[in-house]
Structure formats: C-alpha cells, structure tokens
Design an enzyme around this catalytic site. Structure first.
Site, PDB file in Angstrom:
ATOM      1  N   ASP A  94       0.869  -1.174   0.000  1.00 57.20           N
ATOM      2  CA  ASP A  94       0.000   0.000   0.000  1.00 57.20           C
ATOM      3  C   ASP A  94       0.904   1.221   0.000  1.00 57.20           C
ATOM      4  O   ASP A  94       1.703   1.415   0.932  1.00 57.20           O
ATOM      5  CB  ASP A  94      -0.897   0.022   1.233  1.00 57.20           C
ATOM      6  CG  ASP A  94      -2.008  -1.009   1.172  1.00 57.20           C
ATOM      7  OD1 ASP A  94      -2.414  -1.371   0.058  1.00 57.20           O
ATOM      8  OD2 ASP A  94      -2.467  -1.457   2.231  1.00 57.20           O
ATOM      9  N   ASP A 152     -13.555  -3.722  -2.167  1.00 61.50           N
ATOM     10  CA  ASP A 152     -13.375  -3.480  -0.732  1.00 61.50           C
ATOM     11  C   ASP A 152     -14.736  -3.581  -0.071  1.00 61.50           C
ATOM     12  O   ASP A 152     -15.655  -2.828  -0.421  1.00 61.50           O
ATOM     13  CB  ASP A 152     -12.773  -2.102  -0.481  1.00 61.50           C
ATOM     14  CG  ASP A 152     -11.365  -1.961  -1.052  1.00 61.50           C
ATOM     15  OD1 ASP A 152     -10.710  -3.003  -1.252  1.00 61.50           O
ATOM     16  OD2 ASP A 152     -10.925  -0.823  -1.281  1.00 61.50           O
TER      17      ASP A 152
END
Length: 261
Positions: free
Chosen positions: A11, A130
């Site tokens: 990330d 997500d």
C-alpha cells in the site's frame, strides 16, 4: 491445476509503503522498490502495488514509482489506485504492470471493465472489491474505504467478472490489519459466484490463516502485508508450513515443490 499463490501487498502513499488497520492509522514501513525486491527474493509469487490515496485525491497513480518497482521484479506486478479510464490502464501496463486493479472507477462506470478487457484482455484486469459487513451481507466501499456505495459486495464481484474482469481482489475492511484471519464467509460466497481467481485480502496473520482461506475459503491466492512488513514471518516460512500440510506451492526459484516427493 494452478498452484495457489502468495501475494504481497504494498500500500503506497506519497511514494512510501504504509500499513494500518481497517484502512486508517497508517504508518511508514519502507520503500516500495526495496520491499518488492526483498519479497520476490523471499518467494512471493506476485506483488500488488496500490496507490491508496490516488482516487481520493483525484490524481493518477505515481507512474515513476511503478516503473522503478516493475524494473526490480521478475514476478507479476499488479498496480492499482487512481485508474479512471481505459487509457489509464494502458499507461500502467506500459509502465511495467502485468495487471491493473480498478476499484472506484468501476463502481462509477461499470462499462469500463468490458472496454478495458476488449482492448487489453481480461487477464490483465483485476476488479478490486473493498467490502465491509452490513447486516446479513457486505457493502462495497470505494476511494480507499472512504465512500460507501449502494452495492452488495458479492453481487458486485460477480458483475465485475461477468463484464470482463479476469480476477477479483477481495478485501475485507473489517479484517484489514487485524491478523485474526480472513473473512472466510465473504471469500467463500464470492468464490462460489465467479469463475475467475479470487485473491483474499484482509486479516492474514499466520500460515494457518492462509491455509484456511485457500481451502475452506475457496480463494486462489492469499494476500499478505503487515505480518511480512513487521517481520512476524516470511513468505518462505509460510510456504514451508503449507507444504508441510500437503499443499503444493510454487518455490521461490519458480520450481513447484510439494510434500509429495
């Protein structure tokens, strides 16, 4: 039969790899190029590079960082974050990505999946989903987990695959960074609805968690981040543990290994 994969996630925010819990409380853990090379040497099958603030900030992915990361790798690289058009997909592929992950733009323009698949092939298009638990199901969130959408995660994953996505990157927001195990129910429901590979993300804390999501959860790959960044374990150790439990894994040198020798 394809062997299960161990995928390492980077990330990235402002050119640095970060990690948090449930998409917040982010902390710096290193340089993406250095970490990508380290994880490849340790046996990672793939690396996922996600520019986690690009969509929220309304900008494109950091192409220079993507190029440098791709140059350091021989294993496949998936890149996502800030992808809004088919041309953005092409730019990332030209920068060295093998696959491109799209989340927010697909929720806004679902036809993007078919357009990208038609131009570049389904094999390089990853639908990133997500999801957070809501009642008896899971709601889709976009923009780095900031924006709830009126979409059921299981149905949306199936729709993305139907429209041309060649893989689903499925992240449980509830489990992200928790290290208590993947959301097996969510993963199982999505895997049962799609014919494309599902990469399970969010909650991986041990080799046992990985084994469980690859078997009981029906995932084709398990994504890991925090436990590797913090040195809790290594990809090599996880693969060795899975091999010892009878699962055939890809070796770090590309040669398949199995306990059945």
């Amino acid at each position: 039969m394809l062997r299960p994969r161990i995928v390492v996630c980077l990330d990235v925010r402002d050119g640095r790899v970060v990690k948090g819990t449930r998409f917040v409380n982010l902390r710096d853990v290193g340089d993406p190029v250095e970490l990508a090379g380290r994880y490849e040497a340790d046996g990672a099958d793939e690396v996922v590079f996600l520019d986690i603030t690009a969509s929220h900030e309304g900008r494109a992915t950091l192409l220079d960082t993507v190029r440098r990361t791709a140059e350091a790798l021989f294993i496949p690289l998936t890149v996502g974050g800030g992808v809004g058009t088919v041309d953005d997909v092409g730019a990332l592929l030209r920068a060295g990505a093998d696959k491109v992950s799209v989340n927010s733009a697909l929720a806004r323009e679902p036809e993007l999946a078919a357009e990208a698949a038609a131009r570049y092939g389904s094999q390089c298009l990853v639908a990133s989903v997500d999801a957070a638990r809501e009642g008896d199901g899971w709601r889709v969130y976009t923009h780095g987990g900031r924006l709830p959408r009126d979409l059921d995660a299981v149905e949306w994953a199936a729709e993305c695959a139907r429209r041309g996505a060649g893989e689903i990157l499925l992240t449980s927001i509830d489990r992200d960074g928790s290290r208590i195990g993947y959301d097996l129910e969510l993963t199982r429901q999505v895997a049962s609805r799609v014919s494309v590979p599902v990469v399970a993300s969010g909650g991986g804390g041990s080799a046992e968690d990985v084994l469980e999501v690859l078997t009981s959860g029906g995932a084709s790959a398990a994504l890991l981040a925090g436990i590797l960044h913090d040195g809790v374990t290594t990809v090599t150790n996880i693969k060795s543990a899975l091999t010892a439990r009878g699962m055939s894994m890809r070796a770090s040198n590309g040669v398949e290994r199995s306990s059945q020798r």
